[in-house]
Design an enzyme around this catalytic site. Sequence first.
Site, PDB file in Angstrom:
ATOM      1  N   GLY A 136       0.748  -1.184  -0.005  1.00 35.29           N
ATOM      2  CA  GLY A 136      -0.033   0.028  -0.118  1.00 35.29           C
ATOM      3  C   GLY A 136       0.812   1.242   0.060  1.00 35.29           C
ATOM      4  O   GLY A 136       1.997   1.154  -0.068  1.00 35.29           O
ATOM      5  N   GLY A 175       0.717   5.627   1.206  1.00 32.71           N
ATOM      6  CA  GLY A 175       0.029   6.618   1.962  1.00 32.71           C
ATOM      7  C   GLY A 175       0.995   8.010   1.973  1.00 32.71           C
ATOM      8  O   GLY A 175       1.923   8.281   1.053  1.00 32.71           O
ATOM      9  N   GLY A 176       0.385   9.075   2.699  1.00 36.14           N
ATOM     10  CA  GLY A 176       1.227  10.217   2.913  1.00 36.14           C
ATOM     11  C   GLY A 176       2.706  10.041   3.206  1.00 36.14           C
ATOM     12  O   GLY A 176       3.533  10.776   2.814  1.00 36.14           O
ATOM     13  N   PHE A 177       2.866   8.893   4.045  1.00 39.99           N
ATOM     14  CA  PHE A 177       4.286   8.835   4.610  1.00 39.99           C
ATOM     15  C   PHE A 177       5.065   8.214   3.603  1.00 39.99           C
ATOM     16  O   PHE A 177       6.337   8.238   3.500  1.00 39.99           O
ATOM     17  CB  PHE A 177       4.051   7.849   5.625  1.00 39.99           C
ATOM     18  CG  PHE A 177       3.299   6.660   5.475  1.00 39.99           C
ATOM     19  CD1 PHE A 177       3.881   5.451   4.752  1.00 39.99           C
ATOM     20  CD2 PHE A 177       2.036   6.418   5.882  1.00 39.99           C
ATOM     21  CE1 PHE A 177       3.606   4.496   4.680  1.00 39.99           C
ATOM     22  CE2 PHE A 177       1.494   5.266   5.486  1.00 39.99           C
ATOM     23  CZ  PHE A 177       2.142   4.097   4.915  1.00 39.99           C
ATOM     24  N   GLY A 178       4.585   7.633   2.660  1.00 36.63           N
ATOM     25  CA  GLY A 178       5.490   6.733   1.548  1.00 36.63           C
ATOM     26  C   GLY A 178       4.820   5.339   1.280  1.00 36.63           C
ATOM     27  O   GLY A 178       3.471   5.160   0.992  1.00 36.63           O
ATOM     28  N   VAL A 215       4.394   0.764   1.526  1.00 27.92           N
ATOM     29  CA  VAL A 215       4.809  -0.158   2.275  1.00 27.92           C
ATOM     30  C   VAL A 215       4.950  -1.580   1.744  1.00 27.92           C
ATOM     31  O   VAL A 215       4.197  -1.825   0.405  1.00 27.92           O
ATOM     32  CB  VAL A 215       3.721  -0.482   3.635  1.00 27.92           C
ATOM     33  CG1 VAL A 215       3.694  -1.761   4.133  1.00 27.92           C
ATOM     34  CG2 VAL A 215       3.524   0.602   4.279  1.00 27.92           C
ATOM     35  N   LYS A 220       7.812  -0.240   5.894  1.00 31.05           N
ATOM     36  CA  LYS A 220       7.231   1.211   5.720  1.00 31.05           C
ATOM     37  C   LYS A 220       8.420   2.112   5.332  1.00 31.05           C
ATOM     38  O   LYS A 220       9.574   2.262   6.000  1.00 31.05           O
ATOM     39  CB  LYS A 220       6.494   1.691   6.764  1.00 31.05           C
ATOM     40  CG  LYS A 220       6.088   3.192   6.414  1.00 31.05           C
ATOM     41  CD  LYS A 220       5.555   3.831   8.004  1.00 31.05           C
ATOM     42  CE  LYS A 220       4.235   3.160   8.469  1.00 31.05           C
ATOM     43  NZ  LYS A 220       3.938   3.953   9.520  1.00 31.05           N
ATOM     44  N   ASP A 278      -3.834   9.893  14.604  1.00 26.50           N
ATOM     45  CA  ASP A 278      -4.043   9.602  13.404  1.00 26.50           C
ATOM     46  C   ASP A 278      -4.903   8.444  13.469  1.00 26.50           C
ATOM     47  O   ASP A 278      -4.578   7.535  12.681  1.00 26.50           O
ATOM     48  CB  ASP A 278      -2.803   9.668  12.654  1.00 26.50           C
ATOM     49  CG  ASP A 278      -3.156   9.732  11.063  1.00 26.50           C
ATOM     50  OD1 ASP A 278      -4.341  10.309  10.696  1.00 26.50           O
ATOM     51  OD2 ASP A 278      -2.370   9.139  10.326  1.00 26.50           O
TER      52      ASP A 278
END
Length: 707
Positions: A385, A387-390, A392, A406, A503
Amino acid sequence: MIHMSTTHGHAVAAVVLAVAGLVLVALTPLAAGIPWAAPCDGNTTGNYTSNSVYAANLRAVAAALLTNVSATPALFATAASGASPNKVYALGQCRGDQDATACRDCIAAAFGNAPRLCPEKKAAAVFYDVCQIGFSDRDFLASTVNSPDQEVQFINAQNVSADIAARFNATAYQLFHAMADYVASSSTISSSPKRFVTAAVGFDDATYPKIYGVASCTPDLTSGQCRGCLAEAIDEYSQEFPHNAKGARITGMRCALRYEVYPFYNGTSMLQLPGTQAGVFDFFTTLVFSSFGLSVEKNNSKGELNVFAGKKSETGKILAIVLPTVIAVVAIIAMLLCFWRRTKSKRSPSSASHMEEIESIESLLIDLSTLRLATDNFSKKNKLGEGGFGEVYKGALPNSQQIAVKRLSQNSRQGIGELKNELALIAKLQHKNLVRLVGVCLQEEEKLLVYEYMPNTSLDTFLFDTNKRKQLDWSKRFNIIKGIARGLQYLHEDSQLKIIHRDLKASNVLLDADMNPKISDFGLARLFGGDQSQDTTNRVVGTYGYMAPEYALRGQYSLKSDIYSFGVLILEILTGMRNSDTYNSDQPVDLPSLIWEHWTMKAVMEMIDPYLRNDYSSQEDIFRCVHIGLSCVQEDPVDRPNISVISVMLDSSTIPSQDPARPAFYVEMSGNFGSGLYSESCPRVEPTTASMVMSPNELSITDPEPR
């Protein structure tokens, strides 16, 4: 013998025909050599005729590039001529180790052979070893990565032996990433107009003492764009190429990578990488034995070290096995003692706690090469997947333990020091309803967090999927709600620390094989100390629909901020709807307000997931969870229950006698702040010092700041 591999079917056929054409057509030998690939994309863009406007524009860009490429210090130029639909875009580049004369000859040869290799094709690319050109009626110059129709992958059909294949592959990856980092670094960009590097890495093998490589980007790319293009090429290599080939290359209009077991470029290597660990160990072993008057000789056929005391004997071979091991152990102990003495002398009572935190992180460090092998170099097939973090990725450690890696985004402003502090916090959290941190890697500008792998991924993949949601009967959903509450209670009250997650949402709740929930993603978590109950930040980060109003508007967060998010999550679990999905032009209202409206009209079951409505035995528990959820999303944080109170209500039939008031005002998806369905009208509040940074739907921005 060279074997070609490409992920693009039309490019494969084109290159095969082009290479076959090289055999059938006698080309005039040139200093540039013979083109090794020429993909022609006539199937999608069509052909042109020799006396057409397109042909005239093509001749114009060819003339411009013939002059401009060799005349620039970067040996690179682009050109465009004409107007649509006959406009021609073109690019030319020479390898960085060429001089202007050789560059001009190669570009001239490329344009001279293009009509023969790709007859009257509107789009084509011609690749020589030392230069390349590409043209098209499509604006490929706007792209920052290699276009599929203008990229070719080649591998050497010969392989290294099986006994060294794993080390060889790991060393090749080391070479690729080192070259990519060098080419894309800001220092390289500032010191030279050419985005190009030659490199060699030591490989502890008598047959292949070194692996040689070249990497390049077009000079008009930014540092990040260059690294991104090369990263995509490396990813293609990991997926498409056998990992024991003696040579390979991926070449496109924007970037290129190549390695061989022989030097194939002019001059010395610009980047010299150290040899393998075995080679370094041999050096120190030789040095130590020589100090004892012993002779050391390497058996080049087997790569062994033989140690002799005067005459060669079997005893020497035994020493070669035993003594290096003993010396290595002694050396490690000596280094550890030295490190301990230094840290002890510098440590003060006030820094003891900090050192313990750092030491706890050191025990979690995992080598980057291990994670690259575990995830097949972060290949797309292992991607779980984003997300805003990067991103996975799924992987497996050498001990067969499955992991989720991650990969934090390269453009995150979180520094190594802040990340270590955050990791020291996470490492202390041990609870069955929190995802366990397995390790961390902080090498080569990578920031990788390694967690235990959850086979059922995240709650949102089940909850918001029409088919998968059927698997979540009431017993599973109720167990998930209670598990999240237990994990949150540990964070807020039961652990030695007081932690606000900030979050909490469906995508940050992972499910194990038995559908037990585990809270994940502590990128935004904050630590409260002592009697502290709230804090204020001037940078608001989080996810639409889950943020408490006092946090979204004023940057104030507390334990009750998590309670608000948990309330929204409970209501989503009950209804099977995202909070954001209830926003539309006809019904601009959030999910809590919509459920509260049905609650007041005694029609709340209309909002419950249809898959749960017929389970009459569970309706009492469902009503209790609706009540709890609405209590959690109250506008005033004081009116929201503590997590310990919520846990008691979930584990018993206890429920407050007083009905919940209307929910807090909602945040529209446009980012405007309005009143709830039944709240009094209030003016829009514009943040002053707060920087409103929020992510739509399920993508959270993980860019935390240290306390």
